[in-house]
Design an enzyme around this catalytic site. Structure first.
Site, PDB file in Angstrom:
ATOM      1  N   GLU A   1       0.820  -1.210   0.000  1.00  0.00           N
ATOM      2  CA  GLU A   1       0.000   0.000   0.000  1.00  0.00           C
ATOM      3  C   GLU A   1       0.856   1.262   0.000  1.00  0.00           C
ATOM      4  OE1 GLU A   1      -3.110   0.576  -0.361  1.00  0.00           O
ATOM      5  OE2 GLU A   1      -4.138  -1.330   0.002  1.00  0.00           O
TER       6      GLU A   1
ATOM      7  N   GLU B   1       0.867   4.055  -3.024  1.00  0.00           N
ATOM      8  CA  GLU B   1       0.381   5.412  -2.782  1.00  0.00           C
ATOM      9  C   GLU B   1       1.471   6.467  -2.831  1.00  0.00           C
ATOM     10  OE1 GLU B   1      -1.852   5.537   0.843  1.00  0.00           O
ATOM     11  OE2 GLU B   1      -3.251   3.973   0.213  1.00  0.00           O
TER      12      GLU B   1
ATOM     13  N   PRO C   1     -15.636   0.450  17.074  1.00  0.00           N
ATOM     14  CA  PRO C   1     -16.529   0.928  16.015  1.00  0.00           C
ATOM     15  C   PRO C   1     -16.707   2.441  15.981  1.00  0.00           C
ATOM     16  CG  PRO C   1     -17.759  -0.207  17.749  1.00  0.00           C
ATOM     17  CD  PRO C   1     -16.309  -0.478  17.993  1.00  0.00           C
TER      18      PRO C   1
ATOM     19  N   GLU D   1      -1.625  14.848  -1.775  1.00  0.00           N
ATOM     20  CA  GLU D   1      -0.323  15.371  -1.365  1.00  0.00           C
ATOM     21  C   GLU D   1       0.335  14.371  -0.431  1.00  0.00           C
ATOM     22  OE1 GLU D   1      -0.253  19.471   0.088  1.00  0.00           O
ATOM     23  OE2 GLU D   1      -2.367  19.633  -0.499  1.00  0.00           O
TER      24      GLU D   1
END
Length: 409
Positions: free
Chosen positions: A316, A320, A337, A375
């Site tokens: 990941e 990214e 949660p 950004e």
């Protein structure tokens, strides 16, 4: 008593008021007692087949003085929803009653390039109907399901419900439908239309997964009619009723706590997530300006099938930012949660169980991919941007905890 705690009673029909053609014990007398006390009554059913006037007539035969505008069926609710969406044409898999409800809302029934494909079911539903529905959806019709029930109760045991056909079409098209019936809040909102703003309403049903869950999702108290108290999967399970009663007569003897909605949505699914606190040589942390929320955040992502969590966060971060990283240690597992249920513009809610790692840079300079991140930059850990995702400063603080024990939050 429950009968005095609430102003409006939203009553499921199948399994609460009647079963087949027969009224359930003490049901008719109890409904009439509520009516005599000037309680507002609404009768809800996920059965999309009958017209409302037919159900009102059947209730009157049982001895309940019901009016058509007190009946909310998933078929009528679907028709009303589509008319509010300015849908003018629809193809239908379902009963004549469902088709009439749609026509009475000004929607033309057609198989010639319909705006919407409405999927319910009746006893005549066939393989050809499923195939026809899939074809219209592939050609661009909006997929709308009347209700999600795979079965419904009858005196002879469970019978095939419209939800089974909805799921067959979903599998054939790989398209998620808009579902109108319980447990979606929309049907309950329609039932509340016309009531005073301060009216206290309660839902009474026999199915925790539709009636009770739907009530709670709509912010209402949910009472279950059942012989035994159901066992909750967890303490926060929204399918757990506020009260379980054996018959409607218990409304005049028992009391209940009213439902208090939690500060998060009921998730459609649970996903395994990963996050990285990537620290450079200046002891600064890498943050990304997320494209979806336009807030600063740690690099995060989801675990793919058969992928170890360590591989997932390395992948990941590289996708990214272009950085190649090394994992130093597990910081914590985050699953509460209130912080980890996310609602998306589509209406879908996901509960993430996120494994967060402290990482170092092996190679590269961070550059935002401009799809998921607008950004990328490094920030002093004691001077984080004000618009950072609210739970993540705690994760960064946990990354600096030197005792080495992963946090569980």
């Amino acid at each position: 008593m429950v009968s005095e705690q609430f102003d409006a009673f939203l009553l499921d029909l199948d399994g609460v008021v009647y079963l087949g053609d027969e009224a359930l014990p003490e049901a008719v007398e109890s409904v009439n007692r509520l009516d005599e006390r000037d309680k507002e009554l609404r009768f809800l059913t996920n059965d999309p087949r009958p017209q409302r006037q037919t159900i009102a007539s059947n209730l009157r035969k049982l001895g309940i003085d019901a009016e058509e505008d007190e009946i909310i069926t998933s078929g009528w609710a679907t028709a009303h929803y589509l008319s509010q969406q300015d849908v003018t044409t629809a193809a239908v898999v379902g009963s004549e009653g469902l088709k009439i409800e749609l026509q009475e809302e000004g929607i033309e029934i057609t198989n010639d390039d319909p705006n919407a494909m409405v999927v319910g079911a009746d006893e005549k539903t066939s393989y050809q109907d499923i195939q026809r529905a899939a074809r219209h959806i592939h050609q661009g019709a909006t997929f709308v399901g009347t209700n999600p029930d795979g079965s419904f109760p009858t005196p002879d045991g469970p019978a095939l419900g419209a939800g089974a056909i909805v799921r067959a079409v979903e599998a054939a098209t790989e398209t998620k439908p808009t579902v109108v019936g319980k447990p979606e809040p929309l049907m309950f909102e329609m039932a509340l239309n016309g009531l005073a703003d301060d009216a206290q309403a309660v839902v009474i049903g026999d199915n925790p997964a539709t009636d009770v869950l739907g009530a709670h999702r709509a912010g209402l108290t949910g009472i279950l009619v059942a012989e035994d108290e159901p066992t909750a999967a967890s303490a926060r399970d929204l399918q757990q009723p506020d009260l379980t009663i054996s018959t409607l007569a218990n409304l005049f003897t028992d009391t209940t706590d009213t439902w208090e909605a939690p500060p998060y949505s009921w998730p459609d699914e649970i996903r395994s997530g990963v996050a990285a606190v990537v620290v450079n040589d200046a002891d600064e942390v890498l943050l990304l300006k997320r494209a979806d929320k336009e807030q600063w955040a740690l690099p995060t992502g989801t675990v793919e099938r058969c992928e170890p969590v360590g591989d997932a966060i390395i992948r990941e971060v590289e996708e990214e930012t272009g950085l190649q990283i090394a994992i130093e240690r597990l910081i914590g597992v985050y699953s509460h949660p209130e912080e980890q249920v996310f609602s998306y513009p589509s209406g879908k809610a996901v509960h993430f169980v996120t494994n967060c790692f402290r990482c170092s840079i092996e190679e590269g300079t961070p550059e935002a991919d401009e799809e998921e991140a607008l950004e990328a930059g490094f920030f002093d850990m004691n001077n984080l941007p004000s618009d950072i995702l609210p739970m993540q400063p705690q994760w960064i603080a946990d990354a600096n905890d030197t005792d080495g024990s992963p946090a569980i939050r």
